[in-house]
Design a protein around this motif. Structure first.
Motif, mmCIF file in Angstrom:
data_model
loop_
_atom_site.group_PDB
_atom_site.id
_atom_site.type_symbol
_atom_site.label_atom_id
_atom_site.label_comp_id
_atom_site.label_asym_id
_atom_site.label_seq_id
_atom_site.Cartn_x
_atom_site.Cartn_y
_atom_site.Cartn_z
ATOM 1 N N ASP A 108 0.806 -1.173 0.078
ATOM 2 C CA ASP A 108 0.010 -0.200 0.134
ATOM 3 C C ASP A 108 1.009 1.139 -0.041
ATOM 4 O O ASP A 108 0.576 2.021 -0.762
ATOM 5 C CB ASP A 108 -0.827 -0.056 1.167
ATOM 6 C CG ASP A 108 -1.892 -1.105 1.179
ATOM 7 O OD1 ASP A 108 -2.469 -1.495 -0.191
ATOM 8 O OD2 ASP A 108 -2.837 -1.356 2.023
ATOM 9 N N SER A 176 -12.412 0.033 -10.797
ATOM 10 C CA SER A 176 -12.433 -0.288 -9.121
ATOM 11 C C SER A 176 -10.981 0.143 -8.638
ATOM 12 O O SER A 176 -11.076 1.001 -7.860
ATOM 13 C CB SER A 176 -13.043 -1.547 -8.894
ATOM 14 O OG SER A 176 -12.683 -1.584 -7.549
ATOM 15 N N THR A 179 -10.336 3.777 -9.300
ATOM 16 C CA THR A 179 -10.839 4.602 -8.329
ATOM 17 C C THR A 179 -10.381 4.894 -6.902
ATOM 18 O O THR A 179 -10.418 5.368 -6.149
ATOM 19 C CB THR A 179 -12.339 4.416 -8.533
ATOM 20 O OG1 THR A 179 -12.911 4.415 -9.720
ATOM 21 C CG2 THR A 179 -13.319 5.207 -7.424
ATOM 22 N N GLN A 180 -10.159 3.395 -6.344
ATOM 23 C CA GLN A 180 -9.937 3.309 -5.080
ATOM 24 C C GLN A 180 -8.464 3.878 -4.859
ATOM 25 O O GLN A 180 -8.017 4.431 -3.725
ATOM 26 C CB GLN A 180 -9.313 1.478 -4.806
ATOM 27 C CG GLN A 180 -9.073 1.118 -3.743
ATOM 28 C CD GLN A 180 -8.584 -0.095 -3.692
ATOM 29 O OE1 GLN A 180 -9.061 -1.058 -4.415
ATOM 30 N NE2 GLN A 180 -8.073 -0.613 -2.670
ATOM 31 N N HIS A 181 -7.545 4.053 -5.856
ATOM 32 C CA HIS A 181 -6.400 4.829 -5.659
ATOM 33 C C HIS A 181 -6.648 6.128 -6.250
ATOM 34 O O HIS A 181 -5.395 6.850 -6.361
ATOM 35 C CB HIS A 181 -5.291 3.962 -6.280
ATOM 36 C CG HIS A 181 -4.834 2.803 -5.611
ATOM 37 N ND1 HIS A 181 -4.511 2.233 -4.321
ATOM 38 C CD2 HIS A 181 -5.270 1.303 -6.046
ATOM 39 C CE1 HIS A 181 -4.365 1.119 -3.997
ATOM 40 N NE2 HIS A 181 -4.878 0.635 -5.255
ATOM 41 N N LYS A 182 -7.729 6.591 -6.151
ATOM 42 C CA LYS A 182 -7.788 8.076 -6.719
ATOM 43 C C LYS A 182 -7.179 8.498 -8.037
ATOM 44 O O LYS A 182 -6.609 9.540 -8.143
ATOM 45 C CB LYS A 182 -7.416 8.946 -5.707
ATOM 46 C CG LYS A 182 -8.341 8.793 -4.345
ATOM 47 C CD LYS A 182 -7.819 9.909 -3.259
ATOM 48 C CE LYS A 182 -8.796 9.778 -2.184
ATOM 49 N NZ LYS A 182 -8.332 8.373 -1.100
#
Length: 188
Positions: A108, A176, A179-182
């Protein structure tokens, strides 16, 4: 009078002794987790396997991770005094689930760093699918972008397990993840 004297001596109060004992446990646990993190980072950087076939205490080769933790204990007496068989069973920080959690945190952090490098610039993705040893389909995503110095960078970004490899499934997972990681899809 003896009880009164004991009560006046604040350093002998039970709460002080409990705090001192818990401070030592916290210090010990931090050293154990730091040792595990160092071993995991090194193995991941070298691309080595973590676990062995026999990770029991009697094994001559417990796998790369446990052997590396033992080696750190041999180099540093402070670590050697508390690692593996000398610490309570629920506070070793060497189980496979703990290894996976630490690796997820590191991954992450790497993805966050890549996301910061990309910023709001345009980027493209490279997507590939493969089937692993256990016959599960996986999709990999690689980001390609131009960094602030004008160099083209390609960074491995994510591996995702997918149910099938039809275009709609892949598109859904790609959207997905981005979007999750902008990462704005409009910049792709």
């Amino acid at each position: 009078m003896q009880k009164w004297e004991g009560l006046k001596n604040v350093s002998r109060h039970i709460d002080r002794r409990m705090n001192k004992q818990s401070e030592n446990i916290v210090k010990q646990n931090r050293l154990l987790i730091r040792t595990s993190i160092r071993a995991l980072r090194w193995l991941a950087l070298q691309g080595c396997a973590f676990r062995g076939h026999d990770e029991s205490v009697d094994s001559h080769n417990c796998g790369n991770f446990l052997e590396l933790v033992k080696f750190q204990g041999e180099l540093c007496k402070e670590i050697g005094d508390i690692i593996l068989d000398k610490v309570s069973k629920n506070a070793k920080y060497t189980s496979p689930s703990i290894q996976q959690e630490i690796l997820k945190i590191i991954a992450d952090l790497v993805r966050s760093k890549i996301r910061d490098e990309v910023g709001d610039a345009k980027f493209c993705i490279l997507v590939d699918e493969a089937i692993d040893e256990s016959r599960r389909s996986q999709m990999t995503i690689v980001l390609r972008y131009v960094d602030c110095d004008g160099f083209v960078r390609e960074r491995f970004f994510e591996v995702v397990g997918v149910d099938d490899t039809n275009s709609l499934t892949l598109k859904t997972h790609i959207c997905s993840i981005l979007t999750q990681h902008k990462l704005l899809i409009e910049n792709m």
